[in-house]
Design a protein around this motif. Structure first.
Motif, PDB file in Angstrom:
ATOM      1  N   MET A  72      -0.856 -14.420 -15.148  1.00  0.00           N
ATOM      2  CA  MET A  72       0.085 -14.756 -14.089  1.00  0.00           C
ATOM      3  C   MET A  72       0.460 -13.491 -13.333  1.00  0.00           C
ATOM      4  O   MET A  72       0.675 -12.435 -13.930  1.00  0.00           O
ATOM      5  CB  MET A  72       1.347 -15.408 -14.661  1.00  0.00           C
ATOM      6  N   ASP A  73       0.536 -13.609 -12.011  1.00  0.00           N
ATOM      7  CA  ASP A  73       0.901 -12.487 -11.140  1.00  0.00           C
ATOM      8  C   ASP A  73       1.994 -12.958 -10.189  1.00  0.00           C
ATOM      9  O   ASP A  73       1.787 -13.884  -9.400  1.00  0.00           O
ATOM     10  CB  ASP A  73      -0.317 -12.006 -10.355  1.00  0.00           C
ATOM     11  N   THR A  74       3.184 -12.323 -10.269  1.00  0.00           N
ATOM     12  CA  THR A  74       4.311 -12.745  -9.422  1.00  0.00           C
ATOM     13  C   THR A  74       4.107 -12.387  -7.955  1.00  0.00           C
ATOM     14  O   THR A  74       4.764 -12.956  -7.085  1.00  0.00           O
ATOM     15  CB  THR A  74       5.618 -12.103  -9.918  1.00  0.00           C
ATOM     16  N   ASN A  75       3.225 -11.417  -7.673  1.00  0.00           N
ATOM     17  CA  ASN A  75       2.945 -11.017  -6.286  1.00  0.00           C
ATOM     18  C   ASN A  75       1.476 -11.224  -5.931  1.00  0.00           C
ATOM     19  O   ASN A  75       0.932 -10.528  -5.076  1.00  0.00           O
ATOM     20  CB  ASN A  75       3.325  -9.551  -6.057  1.00  0.00           C
ATOM     21  N   GLY A  76       0.843 -12.185  -6.594  1.00  0.00           N
ATOM     22  CA  GLY A  76      -0.588 -12.371  -6.417  1.00  0.00           C
ATOM     23  C   GLY A  76      -1.009 -12.756  -5.019  1.00  0.00           C
ATOM     24  O   GLY A  76      -2.047 -12.318  -4.531  1.00  0.00           O
ATOM     25  N   SER A  77      -0.233 -13.580  -4.332  1.00  0.00           N
ATOM     26  CA  SER A  77      -0.603 -14.032  -2.988  1.00  0.00           C
ATOM     27  C   SER A  77       0.141 -13.291  -1.895  1.00  0.00           C
ATOM     28  O   SER A  77       0.111 -13.714  -0.738  1.00  0.00           O
ATOM     29  CB  SER A  77      -0.323 -15.536  -2.861  1.00  0.00           C
ATOM     30  N   LYS A  78       0.810 -12.179  -2.239  1.00  0.00           N
ATOM     31  CA  LYS A  78       1.534 -11.403  -1.233  1.00  0.00           C
ATOM     32  C   LYS A  78       0.550 -10.659  -0.346  1.00  0.00           C
ATOM     33  O   LYS A  78      -0.351  -9.983  -0.842  1.00  0.00           O
ATOM     34  CB  LYS A  78       2.477 -10.408  -1.906  1.00  0.00           C
ATOM     35  N   PRO A  79       0.690 -10.737   0.978  1.00  0.00           N
ATOM     36  CA  PRO A  79      -0.233 -10.005   1.867  1.00  0.00           C
ATOM     37  C   PRO A  79      -0.129  -8.506   1.637  1.00  0.00           C
ATOM     38  O   PRO A  79       0.959  -7.964   1.461  1.00  0.00           O
ATOM     39  CB  PRO A  79       0.255 -10.403   3.275  1.00  0.00           C
ATOM     40  N   LYS A  80      -1.260  -7.845   1.632  1.00  0.00           N
ATOM     41  CA  LYS A  80      -1.307  -6.403   1.405  1.00  0.00           C
ATOM     42  C   LYS A  80      -1.486  -5.670   2.727  1.00  0.00           C
ATOM     43  O   LYS A  80      -2.154  -6.155   3.626  1.00  0.00           O
ATOM     44  CB  LYS A  80      -2.450  -6.042   0.456  1.00  0.00           C
ATOM     45  N   GLU A  81      -0.851  -4.508   2.803  1.00  0.00           N
ATOM     46  CA  GLU A  81      -0.969  -3.709   4.011  1.00  0.00           C
ATOM     47  C   GLU A  81      -2.363  -3.120   4.120  1.00  0.00           C
ATOM     48  O   GLU A  81      -2.991  -2.765   3.127  1.00  0.00           O
ATOM     49  CB  GLU A  81       0.064  -2.572   4.007  1.00  0.00           C
ATOM     50  N   LYS A  82      -2.836  -3.032   5.338  1.00  0.00           N
ATOM     51  CA  LYS A  82      -4.152  -2.466   5.593  1.00  0.00           C
ATOM     52  C   LYS A  82      -4.091  -0.963   5.418  1.00  0.00           C
ATOM     53  O   LYS A  82      -3.260  -0.285   6.001  1.00  0.00           O
ATOM     54  CB  LYS A  82      -4.608  -2.813   7.007  1.00  0.00           C
ATOM     55  N   ARG A  83      -4.994  -0.434   4.606  1.00  0.00           N
ATOM     56  CA  ARG A  83      -5.028   1.000   4.334  1.00  0.00           C
ATOM     57  C   ARG A  83      -6.262   1.633   4.963  1.00  0.00           C
ATOM     58  O   ARG A  83      -7.132   0.956   5.500  1.00  0.00           O
ATOM     59  CB  ARG A  83      -5.024   1.265   2.815  1.00  0.00           C
ATOM     60  N   ALA A  84      -6.285   2.935   4.896  1.00  0.00           N
ATOM     61  CA  ALA A  84      -7.424   3.652   5.448  1.00  0.00           C
ATOM     62  C   ALA A  84      -8.686   3.329   4.659  1.00  0.00           C
ATOM     63  O   ALA A  84      -8.633   2.864   3.519  1.00  0.00           O
ATOM     64  CB  ALA A  84      -7.159   5.157   5.433  1.00  0.00           C
ATOM     65  N   ASN A  85      -9.833   3.568   5.266  1.00  0.00           N
ATOM     66  CA  ASN A  85     -11.113   3.283   4.640  1.00  0.00           C
ATOM     67  C   ASN A  85     -11.270   4.136   3.381  1.00  0.00           C
ATOM     68  O   ASN A  85     -11.295   5.356   3.441  1.00  0.00           O
ATOM     69  CB  ASN A  85     -12.245   3.596   5.616  1.00  0.00           C
TER      70      ASN A  85
END
Length: 286
Positions: A72-85
């Motif tokens: 189980m992941d409490t933040n599993g579907s949280k959108p992630k910020e786009k990071r550098a390549n």
């Protein structure tokens, strides 16, 4: 089972369905004798689902066992910020020392005679960043691909070849798990683990724990407002230290220096300001 269903209804418990599959067990039989079941699940109160909007669960595919694990992941579907390549990041890992292709890259760079030391260091960084990405990051993608393949075999329709394909996919996944385990073991600088134990999660936590403890997820500005954006956090930190080390006091240097007694005369000061001569240097060392 009827009593269990009644209990779930009475307590308003909701089944947290996995986002990457359904069945968690198989009897490893061929053809029509193959049986697949969903034996494990998470249940939570309905009020928790409202308080944790990003709650989700995953199936952890196994390479040896016929019984999959769930997480189980409490933040599993949280959108992630786009990071550098990531392929352009350069971070040296101790586990690189055993890679022969890495040694070949470094040898070819430092054997160049038309580059100075700084140019060789920059070239090493530019070459090893993509090398690290392709060598280790692609390992993670291969593991994910095999996990998805196993998930399709577990949840898809069964035929006479399903079990053999499932065993082959699990065998390949087990090999990649071994490679990943050795990678994290070397990164964590732990050489005492007995060969074969699958504690990759432990190594990952040990290696990443210090980074998580030192990371800043949000920061409060001078007005008392919280910010979670990385760029905004950087501006807040920069402004804080800029104001901290700057001063608004105007010093009158000439006025303050008049209280310091003069110990050096003009002739002595002139000699101190002169350029050193060869005779003075020889006389000093003789």
């Amino acid at each position: 089972m009827d009593d269990l269903c009644d209990t779930l209804d009475e307590l308003n418990l909701i089944d947290v369905k996995p986002c990457d599959g359904w069945f968690t067990w198989t009897n490893n039989r061929e053809g029509d004798r193959l049986v697949k079941e969903r034996l494990d699940r998470f249940v939570v109160l309905d009020v928790f689902m409202e308080q944790l909007p990003f709650l989700t669960s995953y199936i952890i595919r196994q390479s040896k066992s016929d019984h999959e694990a769930i997480m189980m992941d409490t933040n599993g579907s949280k959108p992630k910020e786009k990071r550098a390549n990531n392929r352009f990041w350069f971070r040296y890992d101790t586990c690189w020392a055993e890679e022969q292709d890495l040694k070949d890259i470094i040898t070819s760079i430092w054997s160049k005679e038309d580059c100075n030391m700084l140019e060789k260091m920059d070239l090493t960084r530019d070459k090893l960043g993509p090398w690290q990405y392709h060598h280790f990051k692609r390992l993670k993608y291969k593991i994910r691909g095999l996990e998805k393949e196993i998930g399709k075999l577990m949840d898809g329709s069964s035929n006479e070849w399903t079990m053999s394909h499932l065993k082959q996919a699990r065998g390949k996944l087990g090999h990649l798990y071994d490679v990943e385990e050795k990678y994290w073991m070397l990164r964590a600088l732990c050489h005492w683990l007995r060969e074969g134990d699958r504690n990759t999660r432990y190594f990952h936590v040990l290696t990443s724990g210090r980074r998580r403890k030192n990371s800043i997820t949000r920061l409060k500005d001078a007005q008392g407002n919280w910010h979670e954006n990385e760029e905004e956090i950087g501006h807040i930190a920069w402004n804080y230290f800029k104001d901290l080390f700057e001063t608004s006091i105007n010093f009158d240097v000439d006025r303050d220096l008049q209280y310091i007694p003069s110990c050096i005369g003009e002739e002595t000061n002139r000699r101190l300001m002169d350029v050193f001569t060869d005779e003075e240097i020889v006389r000093t060392f003789s």
